[in-house]
Design an enzyme around this catalytic site. Structure first.
Site, PDB file in Angstrom:
ATOM      1  N   SER A 163      64.777  55.814  75.679  1.00 38.46           N
ATOM      2  CA  SER A 163      66.121  54.738  76.887  1.00 38.46           C
ATOM      3  C   SER A 163      65.592  53.996  75.940  1.00 38.46           C
ATOM      4  CB  SER A 163      65.707  53.884  78.419  1.00 38.46           C
ATOM      5  OG  SER A 163      66.144  52.366  78.358  1.00 38.46           O
ATOM      6  N   TYR A 175      73.229  39.802  81.009  1.00 42.13           N
ATOM      7  CA  TYR A 175      73.318  39.783  82.454  1.00 42.13           C
ATOM      8  C   TYR A 175      73.358  38.801  82.943  1.00 42.13           C
ATOM      9  CZ  TYR A 175      70.518  44.352  81.377  1.00 42.13           C
ATOM     10  OH  TYR A 175      70.244  45.549  81.059  1.00 42.13           O
TER      11      TYR A 175
HETATM   12  N1  LIG Z   1      72.888  55.620  82.823  1.00 44.99           N
HETATM   13  C1  LIG Z   1      72.517  54.974  81.443  1.00 44.99           C
HETATM   14  O1  LIG Z   1      73.356  54.644  81.106  1.00 44.99           O
HETATM   15  C2  LIG Z   1      70.729  55.850  81.243  1.00 44.99           C
HETATM   16  C3  LIG Z   1      70.518  54.382  79.434  1.00 44.99           C
HETATM   17  C4  LIG Z   1      69.268  55.279  79.250  1.00 44.99           C
HETATM   18  C5  LIG Z   1      68.716  55.853  79.946  1.00 44.99           C
HETATM   19  N2  LIG Z   1      68.999  56.563  80.769  1.00 44.99           N
HETATM   20  C6  LIG Z   1      67.860  57.061  81.271  1.00 44.99           C
HETATM   21  O2  LIG Z   1      68.840  58.247  81.580  1.00 44.99           O
HETATM   22  C7  LIG Z   1      68.117  59.883  83.013  1.00 44.99           C
HETATM   23  C8  LIG Z   1      69.002  59.515  84.374  1.00 44.99           C
HETATM   24  O3  LIG Z   1      70.141  58.227  84.249  1.00 44.99           O
HETATM   25  P1  LIG Z   1      71.219  58.725  84.931  1.00 44.99           P
HETATM   26  O4  LIG Z   1      72.487  56.866  84.237  1.00 44.99           O
HETATM   27  O5  LIG Z   1      71.293  59.017  85.061  1.00 44.99           O
HETATM   28  O6  LIG Z   1      70.078  58.332  86.113  1.00 44.99           O
HETATM   29  P2  LIG Z   1      70.733  58.459  88.272  1.00 44.99           P
HETATM   30  O7  LIG Z   1      70.855  57.409  88.951  1.00 44.99           O
HETATM   31  O8  LIG Z   1      72.319  58.446  88.008  1.00 44.99           O
HETATM   32  O9  LIG Z   1      70.097  59.886  88.282  1.00 44.99           O
HETATM   33  C9  LIG Z   1      68.576  59.622  88.475  1.00 44.99           C
HETATM   34  C10 LIG Z   1      68.730  61.349  88.956  1.00 44.99           C
HETATM   35  O10 LIG Z   1      67.603  60.936  89.369  1.00 44.99           O
HETATM   36  C11 LIG Z   1      66.757  60.834  90.537  1.00 44.99           C
HETATM   37  N3  LIG Z   1      65.294  61.169  90.184  1.00 44.99           N
HETATM   38  C12 LIG Z   1      64.330  59.999  91.540  1.00 44.99           C
HETATM   39  N4  LIG Z   1      63.344  59.989  91.414  1.00 44.99           N
HETATM   40  C13 LIG Z   1      62.841  61.401  91.580  1.00 44.99           C
HETATM   41  C14 LIG Z   1      62.023  61.962  92.215  1.00 44.99           C
HETATM   42  N5  LIG Z   1      61.138  61.915  92.107  1.00 44.99           N
HETATM   43  N6  LIG Z   1      61.795  63.321  91.678  1.00 44.99           N
HETATM   44  C15 LIG Z   1      63.037  64.435  91.386  1.00 44.99           C
HETATM   45  N7  LIG Z   1      64.751  63.483  91.177  1.00 44.99           N
HETATM   46  C16 LIG Z   1      64.205  62.771  90.802  1.00 44.99           C
HETATM   47  C17 LIG Z   1      67.627  60.857  91.483  1.00 44.99           C
HETATM   48  O11 LIG Z   1      67.576  60.929  92.971  1.00 44.99           O
HETATM   49  C18 LIG Z   1      69.039  60.836  90.604  1.00 44.99           C
HETATM   50  O12 LIG Z   1      69.941  61.774  91.161  1.00 44.99           O
HETATM   51  C19 LIG Z   1      66.730  58.003  83.463  1.00 44.99           C
HETATM   52  O13 LIG Z   1      65.899  58.722  83.074  1.00 44.99           O
HETATM   53  C20 LIG Z   1      67.357  56.965  82.646  1.00 44.99           C
HETATM   54  O14 LIG Z   1      66.062  56.417  82.774  1.00 44.99           O
HETATM   55  C21 LIG Z   1      69.517  56.366  81.483  1.00 44.99           C
END
Ligand SMILES: NC(=O)c1ccc[n+]([C@@H]2O[C@H](COP(=O)([O-])OP(=O)(O)OC[C@H]3O[C@@H](n4cnc5c(N)ncnc54)[C@H](O)[C@@H]3O)[C@@H](O)[C@H]2O)c1
Length: 278
Positions: A163, A175
């Site tokens: 991230s 925020y």
């Molecule tokens: N969405 C963004 O803007 C953004 C930005 C930067 C980084 N990220 C990173 O991208 C990745 C995905 O983010 P997202 O926005 O799709 O999040 P999200 O919350 O939509 O998806 C995360 C998924 O991980 C699953 N999960 C949680 N704990 C778990 C576990 N113990 N075992 C297996 N699965 C588990 C959840 O059920 C969920 O479906 C993450 O690593 C996040 O840090 C996201």
């Protein structure tokens, strides 16, 4: 005379790709994009509540033998071991692991009383422990089991999802919604995601002579129906002036999953609209 360079292959056809946290926003986007490109995809997630909908959506578009839905808790060794052995049983190999699962711990704002629990000095430390358990320890555990399989094959490719908060501190004015409505990005997500780039370098160098490469990708602010106040703040702070469309992640993920990135290991590919550039 030098030979004309070969066209680099950005094909992921027939690669077997495990995506953790695959029922979430980024995971499901990438899973569908990989399937469209002919990969075989294992969608693994802890949230079984979404499984039926995900299955229905995939069955409409893709052949049943091209994907597998698996219940996975990356914090539990027996769960990780089971999923990796299911993959080996069904597909015979695991080419790519996408370490995408993570949590962004939420606190109970309503029962916070007079203090703002998103402020660092009041932040409930048990939420830090939860985030470390999933984002750090869980990422290590699933990677261990994937590496055991990849070592048996003599090849493998790991993509860790970081991230911008793995790289820089949050700009807390993002925020601040005016009229006293002010939140702060809490420390747990920053602490646990900061681990990802250096873990990437650790795995990359550990296995560099054993056929496994490892890179990280840095997404930022993927649009998911955010409210107007957030969008306005974001546009001011972002060099590109807008959030990321989820489809804009497909190219970078595909590149890292393909052999076109074969000379890359230990690197961190930033896809953040310039957020960390100033
Ligand atoms: N969405 C963004 O803007 C953004 C930005 C930067 C980084 N990220 C990173 O991208 C990745 C995905 O983010 P997202 O926005 O799709 O999040 P999200 O919350 O939509 O998806 C995360 C998924 O991980 C699953 N999960 C949680 N704990 C778990 C576990 N113990 N075992 C297996 N699965 C588990 C959840 O059920 C969920 O479906 C993450 O690593 C996040 O840090 C996201």
């Amino acid at each position: 005379m030098q030979q004309i360079p070969q066209q680099p292959s950005i094909s992921i056809a027939d690669k077997v790709i495990l995506i953790t946290g695959a029922y979430g926003l980024i995971g499901f986007t990438i899973a569908q994009a990989f399937l469209l490109q002919g990969a075989r995809v294992v969608l693994a997630d802890i949230n079984d509540g979404r499984k039926a909908n995900i299955l229905e959506a995939l069955e409409r578009e893709f052949p049943a033998d091209s994907f597998l839905l698996a219940t996975l808790d990356i914090t539990r060794e027996e769960s990780c071991e089971k999923v990796i052995s299911e993959i080996a049983g069904k597909f015979g190999k695991l080419d790519v692991l996408v370490n995408n699962a993570a949590i962004d711990a939420k606190f109970d704002q309503q029962h916070a009383g007079s203090v703002n629990p998103s402020r660092f000095e009041y932040y409930p430390v048990e939420l830090l422990r939860k985030s470390v358990e999933v984002n750090l320890t869980g990422t290590v555990i699933i990677t261990q089991f994937a590496c055991r399989q990849m070592l048996k094959q003599g090849s493998g490719n790991i993509i860790n999802v970081a991230s911008t908060y793995s790289m820089v501190a949050p700009n807390q004015s993002l925020y601040d919604f005016g009229e006293g409505v002010k939140q702060f990005k809490p420390v747990d997500y920053i602490a646990s995601k900061s681990f990802i780039p250096n873990f990437t370098r650790y795995i990359a160098t550990f296995y560099s002579r054993e056929g496994i490469r490892c890179n990280a990708i840095v997404p930022h602010a993927v649009f998911n129906n955010h409210n107007e106040a957030f969008l306005k703040n974001f546009a001011k702070l972002s060099p590109l002036g807008r959030m990321c469309d989820r489809e804009e992640l497909v190219g970078p993920f595909t590149f890292l999953a393909s052999d076109a990135s074969s000379y890359m290991t230990g690197s961190v590919l930033t896809v953040d609209g310039g957020w960390t550039a100033w």
